[in-house]
Design an enzyme around this catalytic site. Structure first.
Site, mmCIF file in Angstrom:
data_model
loop_
_atom_site.group_PDB
_atom_site.id
_atom_site.type_symbol
_atom_site.label_atom_id
_atom_site.label_comp_id
_atom_site.label_asym_id
_atom_site.label_seq_id
_atom_site.Cartn_x
_atom_site.Cartn_y
_atom_site.Cartn_z
ATOM 1 C CB CYS A 23 -0.894 0.013 1.235
ATOM 2 S SG CYS A 23 -1.992 -1.408 1.354
ATOM 3 N N GLY A 49 -1.200 0.755 -4.676
ATOM 4 C CA GLY A 49 -2.470 0.178 -4.259
ATOM 5 C C GLY A 49 -3.595 0.800 -5.061
ATOM 6 C CG ASN A 124 3.651 0.188 2.900
ATOM 7 O OD1 ASN A 124 4.691 0.681 2.497
ATOM 8 N ND2 ASN A 124 3.178 -0.937 2.419
ATOM 9 N N GLY A 125 2.528 -2.412 5.092
ATOM 10 C CA GLY A 125 3.282 -3.553 5.602
ATOM 11 C C GLY A 125 2.351 -4.670 6.006
ATOM 12 C CE1 TYR A 265 5.783 -4.576 -11.478
ATOM 13 C CE2 TYR A 265 4.975 -5.103 -9.283
ATOM 14 C CZ TYR A 265 4.730 -4.829 -10.613
ATOM 15 O OH TYR A 265 3.452 -4.809 -11.083
#
Length: 493
Positions: A23, A49, A124-125, A265
């Site tokens: 995210c 996201g 985020n995670g 990426y």
């Protein structure tokens, strides 16, 4: 099951053949149009996201939230939407969820009224012991409103017995395993932090006296903010409503292990990560591929868009011309899952089409960032052959993805990862390429500025390649024990 059977049984949803990132989070304190700037910052992080978005703001008295399914532009492009979010402090989140986890109740930032006042959190995670913690909290009477692992943190903060909110927050994080970059809003200001290993990224910037936090530097660029620095692994940065900044290091010093796949990426090419240009690193990975795995070919062709920088590096190092042999449509939504072979091929061509006049009669090197299930690679190779390519050699700008991620990346279970089932020669047969090669893990480390991977203490989290996870995986162990009672907790980035 032989290779032909595996190929025939493979799912033909091309969107299911990429590692799904995490995210993106963004926070700002000290701007009159805080929500509008947050929406702009989230738009720059949309690649992290794309299923849902939310923004929470604070005007000094009240918290306001707006959340929606879909992209940032679909939810926050109108003045009326942003008018619902007054105040000089705001935080936002763009989200990619795992299967079955979609729905407004899981869209962040999550908000709760605690004894100390309002508390909003964007994460985020992934918390790798969330089920274990949730089980204990539910037994003590906690009532959960979502299936998100992030809500566990809110309950831990709410039930901590420490006197100050900051101490309760630290107390909660001491119980948490896994990866997190967090932006939290309270009645008194904002707290931004990273887990002690710094697995997930978080940076800090400024516009005048306005303080900003974001998952990537590109979000700072887009809103016109100056980059200050990274939030360090294990650091909590506290900003009060007057803009005063304090740094706390409650977890001591631990060797950092940021996610190396951010370079491969996840991050946008125009971001700077760990002091390195993401675009520059991806070109360097391509150069390493050319050194390690040369090919006798006429053209170097990227699989768009993620393979482009590595393909440029491969072409420059090898001297083989770089060409756009595959054209991608940017106006196509999620690939449909369709039953017939003809419809499957039509779905592929809705997103990618071979530049037949360029490819016909040529020996080509295809460059992509990774192979997950292998179905996309199989389709792309076949597309090149159908366009008349005489030879198709595939080169991958990461080592084989043999292991699942438990730190905020939606990875298929290991049994569905092609590299976990086959060696490289068998994978080449599966995707029907004349040859296949991956960059070595030491080559990947050289591309990010290291001499080689430190085997005793790796400089990055590379568990998806090596299987060496830098934290405990409590929930995984308990899921594998049938005697354990489990509650559904979604792996949310």
């Amino acid at each position: 099951m032989n290779i032909t059977d595996l190929r025939d049984a493979a799912p033909w949803d091309a969107d299911d053949d990429k590692l799904r990132e995490e995210c993106g989070i963004f926070g700002i304190l000290g701007a009159r149009d805080a929500a509008a700037i947050t929406a702009l910052g989230l738009h720059a992080l949309q690649h992290r996201g794309q299923e849902a978005v939310g923004i929470t703001s604070f005007d000094g008295q009240e918290f306001y939230s707006r959340r929606g399914i879909g992209h940032v532009a679909a939810n926050f492009s109108s003045g009326s939407a942003l008018a619902e979010l007054p105040g000089m402090m705001a935080a936002g989140h763009v989200r990619y969820s795992t299967t079955g986890g979609s729905g407004l109740r899981n869209v962040q930032p999550l908000f709760a009224d605690l004894a100390s006042g309002g508390f909003a959190i964007a994460h985020n995670g992934n918390i790798s012991n969330a089920m274990h913690l949730k089980r204990d909290l539910v037994r003590k009477g906690a009532i959960f409103q979502s299936t998100s692992d992030t809500e566990v943190i809110i309950h831990l903060v709410a039930t901590s017995r420490y006197p100050t909110l900051l101490d309760r927050f630290v107390d909660a994080l001491r119980l948490v395993e896994g990866a997190y970059s967090l932006i939290c809003m309270t009645n008194h200001g904002m707290i931004a932090c990273r887990d002690p290993l710094g697995i997930r990224p978080l940076v800090m910037g400024k516009i005048g006296d306005t303080v900003i936090f974001a998952s990537e530097t590109v979000a700072l660029d887009v809103v016109g903010a100056a980059y200050l620095r990274e939030v360090e692994p294990g650091e909590l940065v506290q900003v009060d409503l007057d803009g005063n900044v304090r740094s706390h290091r409650p977890f001591g010093e631990t060797p950092a292990r940021p996610c190396i796949f951010e370079h491969v990426y996840f991050s946008r090419p125009d971001s700077v990560l760990n002091g390195h240009s993401v675009y520059g690193v991806r070109k360097a990975i391509g150069a390493q591929l050319a050194i390690e795995s040369p090919a006798d070919a006429d053209l170097v062709i990227p699989v768009p868009d993620s393979g482009v920088p590595a393909a440029i590096g491969y072409a420059q190092q090898s001297g083989i011309p770089f060409e756009l042999g595959i054209i991608r449509s940017h106006y196509v939504g999620r690939t449909f899952i369709t039953p017939s072979d003809g419809a499957r091929n039509a779905d592929v061509k809705r997103k990618h089409n071979a530049n037949r006049a360029l490819v016909a009669g040529k020996k080509i090197v295809l460059i992509d960032d990774s192979i997950v299930r292998g179905t996309t690679s199989l389709q792309i190779v076949q597309m090149m052959r159908d366009a008349g390519a005489s030879e198709v050699h595939m080169r991958i700008a990461s080592p084989p993805t043999e292991h699942s991620c438990f730190y905020g990346v939606d990875t298929p279970e290991r049994s569905k990862l092609l590299a976990a089932q086959m060696d490289v020669a068998a994978m080449a047969d599966f995707i029907q390429a004349d040859s296949l090669a991956f960059v070595s893990i030491d080559g990947l480390y050289r591309a990010v500025g290291e001499q080689q991977r430190n085997k005793a203490c790796p400089q990055y989290c590379d568990a998806c390649f090596s299987g060496e996870y830098p934290t405990r995986l409590t929930d995984l162990g308990e899921r594998e024990s049938p005697a354990q009672l489990s509650f559904p907790v979604e792996k949310v980035a």
